[in-house]
Design a protein around this motif. Structure first.
Motif: not given
Length: 246
Positions: A103-117
């Motif tokens: 939906a977007t031509s921009g770039r995506i960042g993720l702010v995440v609490g828990q990040f599993e292996a």
């Protein structure tokens, strides 16, 4: 909406659709935050979240920073950076990231609490170029992530970057070595022909020693020179020797 569905939050300011609470039952409306007047040099940013609390926390930090222009729902299409704020990388979040990528031509960042292996491959496939853990998401780090994305750069926590490099190395070993390639960009056949050039053999002698036709020898050497941006056979030999390829 069940817990397996993707978050339905929209861009940050005048969102009419509700966001999904963590429990998956209550659906609080998104607060109406006044749209900023854009200043020169600001980065247009759309913020998405899986619940009201997560969204409000990030919005309150970013709206204080002059580098950022927070976009309304109607303006989200021109975002240079889209941020998704979540508790954990679930399948619902991954699906939301995939839709956001389309939906977007921009770039995506993720702010995440828990990040599993194992989540690294998922976010790469979903087009995420930067990751920040919520425990580290203060104003300065959020703005650093946004600025890096706007500049075409990536941001990863150190442990995730190490995992990414390990995966790339494994991919190279698995995909390239099985085809006779080395990480140094020469096949075994190419390296052998360059060794023979280095020893002073001409095209016909190389063809005899390798059991290839002279045409094949010429084509292989030409491919090396072209692919590596070199000038001639001597340059190719020097290149390979300096890098320990032959």
């Amino acid at each position: 909406m069940t817990s397996t569905e993707a978050p339905r939050s929209e861009a940050v300011t005048t969102h009419r659709p509700p966001v999904v609470a963590r429990s998956g039952s209550a659906r609080p409306a998104t607060p109406r935050i006044p749209v900023q007047a854009r200043r020169p040099g600001q980065i247009p940013v759309a913020v998405y979240a899986e619940d009201l609390i997560l969204q409000t926390g990030v919005v309150q930090q970013l709206r204080q920073r002059p580098e950022v222009e927070l976009l309304s729902e109607s303006e989200a299409g021109r975002a240079e950076v889209s941020l998704l704020v979540v508790d954990a990388l679930t399948e619902a979040v991954a699906e939301h990231l995939r839709r956001l990528r389309l939906a977007t031509s921009g770039r995506i960042g993720l702010v995440v609490g828990q990040f599993e292996a194992g989540g690294l491959q998922t976010i790469v496939e979903c087009g995420v170029a930067a990751v920040l853990r919520r425990s580290e998401a203060d104003q300065d780090r959020l703005v650093h992530l946004i600025t890096a994305l706007a500049n075409g750069e990536g941001v990863m926590p150190g442990d995730l970057l190490g995992e990414l490099l390990d995966r790339i190395g494994m991919l190279q070993r698995t995909m390239l070595d099985g085809r006779g390639l080395t990480l140094s960009t020469l096949t075994a056949r190419e390296a052998e022909m360059l060794r023979l050039v280095a020893e002073g053999f001409d095209t016909s002698e190389i063809a005899t020693r390798t059991s290839y036709s002279e045409r094949t020898v010429k084509n292989v050497l030409h491919e090396i020179i072209t692919r590596l941006g070199l000038r001639n056979r001597a340059h190719a030999v020097g290149y390979a020797m300096r890098r320990g390829l032959i």
